[in-house]
Design an enzyme around this catalytic site. Sequence first.
Site, PDB file in Angstrom:
ATOM      1  N   ARG A  60       0.809  -1.222   0.000  1.00  0.00           N
ATOM      2  CA  ARG A  60       0.000   0.000   0.000  1.00  0.00           C
ATOM      3  C   ARG A  60       0.848   1.282   0.000  1.00  0.00           C
ATOM      4  O   ARG A  60       0.292   2.374  -0.113  1.00  0.00           O
ATOM      5  CB  ARG A  60      -0.923  -0.007   1.216  1.00  0.00           C
ATOM      6  CG  ARG A  60      -2.254  -0.740   1.045  1.00  0.00           C
ATOM      7  CD  ARG A  60      -3.262   0.046   0.208  1.00  0.00           C
ATOM      8  NE  ARG A  60      -3.250   1.465   0.535  1.00  0.00           N
ATOM      9  CZ  ARG A  60      -3.808   1.994   1.609  1.00  0.00           C
ATOM     10  NH1 ARG A  60      -4.482   1.251   2.450  1.00  0.00           N
ATOM     11  NH2 ARG A  60      -3.731   3.280   1.852  1.00  0.00           N
ATOM     12  N   TYR A 171     -22.531   7.599   7.404  1.00  0.00           N
ATOM     13  CA  TYR A 171     -21.378   8.320   6.835  1.00  0.00           C
ATOM     14  C   TYR A 171     -21.829   9.461   5.926  1.00  0.00           C
ATOM     15  O   TYR A 171     -21.249  10.546   5.924  1.00  0.00           O
ATOM     16  CB  TYR A 171     -20.468   7.357   6.067  1.00  0.00           C
ATOM     17  CG  TYR A 171     -19.603   6.517   6.979  1.00  0.00           C
ATOM     18  CD1 TYR A 171     -18.625   7.114   7.784  1.00  0.00           C
ATOM     19  CD2 TYR A 171     -19.764   5.138   7.065  1.00  0.00           C
ATOM     20  CE1 TYR A 171     -17.832   6.350   8.628  1.00  0.00           C
ATOM     21  CE2 TYR A 171     -18.974   4.367   7.910  1.00  0.00           C
ATOM     22  CZ  TYR A 171     -18.011   4.982   8.685  1.00  0.00           C
ATOM     23  OH  TYR A 171     -17.232   4.240   9.533  1.00  0.00           O
TER      24      TYR A 171
END
Length: 372
Positions: A60, A171
């Site tokens: 990552r 969210y």
Amino acid sequence: MSSSTEPLGPSRQPTLGADMRRDLSDAPFLLAARGRQPSRLPVWFMRQAGRSLPEYRRLRTGVDMLSACFDADLLTEITLQPVRRHGVDAAILFSDIVVPLRAAGVDVEISSGVGPVVRSPVRTASDVDQLPELHTEQVDAVAGGVRALVGELGGTPLIGFAGAPFTLASYLVEGGPSKNHERTKALMHAEPELWHRLMDRLATMAVTFLRAQLAAGADAVQLFDSWAGALSERDYRRFVLPHSSKVFAGIADAGVPGIHFGVGTGELLPAMREAGADVVGVDWRVPLDEAARRMSAGGRDAPVVQGNLDPALLLASWPVVEDEVHRIVEEGRAAAGHVFNLGHGVLPDADPTVLTRIVELVHGLRPGPTGR
Ligand code: CP3
């Protein structure tokens, strides 16, 4: 009635037959999820494909979270890492609950150490009406990853997933992670009609996202309603359950096991089961025998449960972990089936070697309910 400008709606979604999936009829995870006797007690970990793994952190480096989720090669490799390392009984697709929102065009980022952040929160009727629909081809990269994974996983099932409408709504309405979900709760009570419209759109989006994964070969799905535990049972039944039920109904033709999970949902377990899940995930707050008792109250069949080691205990000494694993497995025998897991996701500071030892320990214990 079709024209080139007609948007792709649910009617254009892929049909799902058993013929498009691998035959994994002996896989312990799938057997346990269906309440049948597995050859060994299955175990996997929520958030196993992620930050506790140094090999994940290496991959990552310099790639932001959501870009990784739309890179078929990368998401395939990250999904495989914990399967190779730990020998778990299921892979979980490396993705995120906000991936379908981003794919549909919502401006959402995942901020490291924070979570999803939505640039323009959804709070008014016009915000809800402008929320874009998700089209299957917008998640082609995810489907490509799923196809590559089912080719590489051998006998290990792949779990696909989506965020449940309530957790996604939280969210969107709050604009980011929230402790109290206050704007979300205010909206559902003050403008119930608008709330249901928003939830209906998010349920449709979850169905589209899950059907894309299932058409590509996913063997099971988990619907994450991580923050549903913030609600009373009364509000859950009125404002959330119809929409989560719509998600499970929308994928029922696939015939794969469905898991439903949330945190702090001790009061909601029977209602969450009613949404149509085959397996109910339980966090660490309620012992599995008590969870099974709550879900079979009123003469209902014993449920299949998943859980529920407290993820914080991964940082304790091994004898503590070992005792807890034994306790949880014994309590799990009160259910019609048990898939061992944590009560929530692996924490970034967890030592991955402890996870591998847990897999070995669980695999050495007798599977199945008491008396079988
Ligand atoms: O191994 C797996 O479980 C598969 C991958 C997975 C991720 N997110 C990868 C991820 C899954 C299943 C999810 C679901 C998800 N995403 C949920 C439901 C599960 C749960 O934990 O309750 C939720 C609430 C989200 C939203 C989200 N995404 C949060 C709260 C965070 C953490 C933010 C942070 O940095 O603390 C994310 C980011 C995220 N999703 C990471 C991973 C591996 C960490 C990103 C990184 O590596 O920097």
